[in-house]
Design a protein around this motif. Structure first.
Motif, mmCIF file in Angstrom:
data_model
loop_
_atom_site.group_PDB
_atom_site.id
_atom_site.type_symbol
_atom_site.label_atom_id
_atom_site.label_comp_id
_atom_site.label_asym_id
_atom_site.label_seq_id
_atom_site.Cartn_x
_atom_site.Cartn_y
_atom_site.Cartn_z
ATOM 1 N N GLU A 36 0.861 -1.189 0.000
ATOM 2 C CA GLU A 36 0.000 0.000 0.000
ATOM 3 C C GLU A 36 0.896 1.237 0.000
ATOM 4 O OE1 GLU A 36 -2.929 0.670 3.123
ATOM 5 O OE2 GLU A 36 -3.546 2.536 2.139
ATOM 6 N N GLY A 38 1.351 5.146 0.497
ATOM 7 C CA GLY A 38 0.688 6.232 1.226
ATOM 8 C C GLY A 38 -0.349 5.670 2.179
ATOM 9 N N GLY A 40 -0.838 5.965 5.321
ATOM 10 C CA GLY A 40 -1.323 6.769 6.450
ATOM 11 C C GLY A 40 -1.217 6.004 7.757
ATOM 12 N N ASP A 61 4.760 5.041 3.959
ATOM 13 C CA ASP A 61 4.288 6.418 4.088
ATOM 14 C C ASP A 61 5.478 7.289 4.474
ATOM 15 O OD1 ASP A 61 1.202 7.656 4.396
ATOM 16 O OD2 ASP A 61 2.791 8.895 5.274
ATOM 17 N N LEU A 62 5.353 8.557 4.101
ATOM 18 C CA LEU A 62 6.398 9.552 4.396
ATOM 19 C C LEU A 62 6.442 9.939 5.866
ATOM 20 C CD1 LEU A 62 5.928 12.537 1.913
ATOM 21 C CD2 LEU A 62 7.971 11.160 2.258
ATOM 22 N N VAL A 63 5.310 9.863 6.553
ATOM 23 C CA VAL A 63 5.191 10.506 7.870
ATOM 24 C C VAL A 63 5.471 9.497 8.998
ATOM 25 C CG1 VAL A 63 3.654 11.843 9.387
ATOM 26 C CG2 VAL A 63 3.532 12.138 6.916
ATOM 27 N N ARG A 66 2.668 8.481 11.510
ATOM 28 C CA ARG A 66 1.638 7.583 10.943
ATOM 29 C C ARG A 66 2.163 6.152 10.897
ATOM 30 N NH1 ARG A 66 -0.595 11.879 6.348
ATOM 31 N NH2 ARG A 66 -1.371 13.276 7.945
ATOM 32 N N ALA A 87 8.941 5.501 4.250
ATOM 33 C CA ALA A 87 9.689 5.601 2.994
ATOM 34 C C ALA A 87 8.975 6.560 2.057
ATOM 35 C CB ALA A 87 9.792 4.222 2.328
ATOM 36 N N GLU A 88 9.751 7.288 1.307
ATOM 37 C CA GLU A 88 9.206 8.135 0.260
ATOM 38 C C GLU A 88 9.081 7.275 -1.000
ATOM 39 O OE1 GLU A 88 8.709 10.602 -2.976
ATOM 40 O OE2 GLU A 88 10.643 9.627 -2.702
ATOM 41 N N LEU A 89 7.981 7.452 -1.725
ATOM 42 C CA LEU A 89 7.673 6.534 -2.824
ATOM 43 C C LEU A 89 8.815 6.372 -3.834
ATOM 44 C CD1 LEU A 89 5.774 4.727 -4.433
ATOM 45 C CD2 LEU A 89 4.792 6.781 -5.463
ATOM 46 N N LEU A 108 -4.751 4.542 -1.887
ATOM 47 C CA LEU A 108 -6.053 5.038 -1.424
ATOM 48 C C LEU A 108 -5.953 6.509 -1.021
ATOM 49 C CD1 LEU A 108 -6.987 2.098 0.991
ATOM 50 C CD2 LEU A 108 -7.394 2.279 -1.452
ATOM 51 N N PHE A 109 -6.775 7.309 -1.636
ATOM 52 C CA PHE A 109 -6.857 8.732 -1.308
ATOM 53 C C PHE A 109 -5.492 9.420 -1.312
ATOM 54 C CE2 PHE A 109 -10.513 6.555 0.402
ATOM 55 C CZ PHE A 109 -11.558 7.331 -0.081
ATOM 56 N N ASP A 111 -2.745 12.311 -2.143
ATOM 57 C CA ASP A 111 -2.917 13.772 -2.190
ATOM 58 C C ASP A 111 -3.284 14.172 -3.626
ATOM 59 O OD1 ASP A 111 -2.168 13.930 0.492
ATOM 60 O OD2 ASP A 111 -0.047 13.940 -0.040
ATOM 61 N N SER A 179 -10.800 3.687 5.270
ATOM 62 C CA SER A 179 -9.493 4.219 5.665
ATOM 63 C C SER A 179 -9.721 5.525 6.433
ATOM 64 C CB SER A 179 -8.612 4.474 4.435
ATOM 65 O OG SER A 179 -9.040 5.649 3.775
ATOM 66 N N PHE A 180 -8.679 6.020 7.064
ATOM 67 C CA PHE A 180 -8.773 7.250 7.860
ATOM 68 C C PHE A 180 -9.334 8.403 7.018
ATOM 69 C CE2 PHE A 180 -7.049 11.170 9.647
ATOM 70 C CZ PHE A 180 -7.309 11.004 10.986
ATOM 71 N N PHE A 181 -8.824 8.560 5.792
ATOM 72 C CA PHE A 181 -9.294 9.671 4.961
ATOM 73 C C PHE A 181 -10.677 9.403 4.376
ATOM 74 C CE2 PHE A 181 -6.377 13.195 4.554
ATOM 75 C CZ PHE A 181 -5.331 12.735 5.329
HETATM 76 C C1 SAM Z 1 -4.478 11.868 1.990
HETATM 77 S S1 SAM Z 1 -3.454 10.750 2.850
HETATM 78 C C2 SAM Z 1 -4.285 9.172 2.686
HETATM 79 C C3 SAM Z 1 -3.824 8.181 3.721
HETATM 80 C C4 SAM Z 1 -4.515 6.800 3.658
HETATM 81 N N1 SAM Z 1 -4.286 6.141 2.393
HETATM 82 C C5 SAM Z 1 -5.988 6.911 3.934
HETATM 83 O O1 SAM Z 1 -6.805 6.680 3.014
HETATM 84 O O2 SAM Z 1 -6.357 7.222 5.082
HETATM 85 C C6 SAM Z 1 -2.077 10.561 1.742
HETATM 86 C C7 SAM Z 1 -0.893 9.861 2.391
HETATM 87 O O3 SAM Z 1 0.139 9.714 1.425
HETATM 88 C C8 SAM Z 1 1.390 9.979 2.050
HETATM 89 N N2 SAM Z 1 2.335 10.388 1.005
HETATM 90 C C9 SAM Z 1 2.260 11.507 0.236
HETATM 91 N N3 SAM Z 1 3.291 11.559 -0.620
HETATM 92 C C10 SAM Z 1 4.046 10.440 -0.398
HETATM 93 C C11 SAM Z 1 5.245 9.934 -0.965
HETATM 94 N N4 SAM Z 1 5.867 10.572 -1.947
HETATM 95 N N5 SAM Z 1 5.742 8.768 -0.491
HETATM 96 C C12 SAM Z 1 5.099 8.101 0.517
HETATM 97 N N6 SAM Z 1 3.950 8.533 1.092
HETATM 98 C C13 SAM Z 1 3.438 9.695 0.646
HETATM 99 C C14 SAM Z 1 1.072 11.068 3.061
HETATM 100 O O4 SAM Z 1 2.034 11.146 4.093
HETATM 101 C C15 SAM Z 1 -0.302 10.643 3.559
HETATM 102 O O5 SAM Z 1 -0.241 9.820 4.704
#
Ligand code: SAM
Length: 198
Positions: A36, A38, A40, A61-63, A66, A87-89, A108-109, A111, A179-181
């Protein structure tokens, strides 16, 4: 090249190397793998891993916060085949050893980056879809969901233009779990794309 830039490149290379080691340690011996992007707080993937105990699941996920929350969820449920990784994608895609391929990838969802000048930041890009064909097994699918109409249309268009993927309008969404979002949204659209046979 400035010293700051060289230092940033060095740090990136070190992160990629660490990610490669992590993938080899945690994913190399798995029989079936699900990713998966991103993830979250890990709500969705935790439910998916619970329902599919034979599949090795990894959420990136980047954060950091989370990923920590998601990891706590997996540990509390004793889901040893579920891992979350900060990890960053693009770094993760670069780090993956060629022998590690996924049977299913969720996004999923993501940005939506609604402004036109920011569209280049969207995760769905031709280069991403090309790399997605390399990191997936021949029968893999890509499951995508968003609340953002323009991002949905963008994703359909990019998949239609991609030689590696075809949208399967009849495919069922593998597991319904909010999912959370998703919890914050009134409506959303989903698609499942399958790999084109070569
Ligand atoms: C809008 S949230 C959706 C989170 C989760 N999928 C949900 O539906 O609840 C987008 C997630 O993508 C992550 N994200 C954004 N750019 C990313 C990247 N380049 N690499 C990894 N994660 C990333 C953000 O940190 C965030 O947690």
């Amino acid at each position: 090249m400035s010293e700051g830039y060289l230092q940033a490149l060095k740090l990136r290379a070190e992160r990629v190397e660490r990610l490669t080691s992590w993938c080899t340690e945690h994913l190399a011996s798995a029989e079936s793998r699900v990713l998966e992007i991103g993830c979250g707080h890990g709500h969705f993937l935790t439910a998916y891993a619970t329902a599919n105990p034979k599949q090795n699941c990894v959420g990136i996920d980047l954060v950091t916060k989370r990923i920590e929350k998601a990891t706590t969820k997996a540990e509390k449920r004793n889901l040893t085949q579920l891992k979350f990784l900060k990890a960053e994608l693009s770094e993760f895609l670069e780090a993956l050893p060629p022998e590690i391929q996924f049977d299913r990838v969720f996004m999923l969802f993501p940005d939506p980056w609604p402004k036109k000048r920011h569209h280049k930041n969207r995760m769905i890009q031709p280069a991403f879809l090309r790399r997605l064909t390399e990191i997936t097994t021949p029968k893999a699918d890509f499951c995508f969901r968003t609340d953002h109409e323009d991002l949905f249309a963008w994703t359909v268009e990019h998949l239609e233009q991609s030689p590696g993927w075809a949208i399967n309008a009849n495919a069922e969404w593998p597991l319904e779990e909010t999912s959370f979002f998703q919890e914050l949204m009134d409506s959303w659209r989903s698609l499942v794309a399958v790999k084109v046979k070569r």
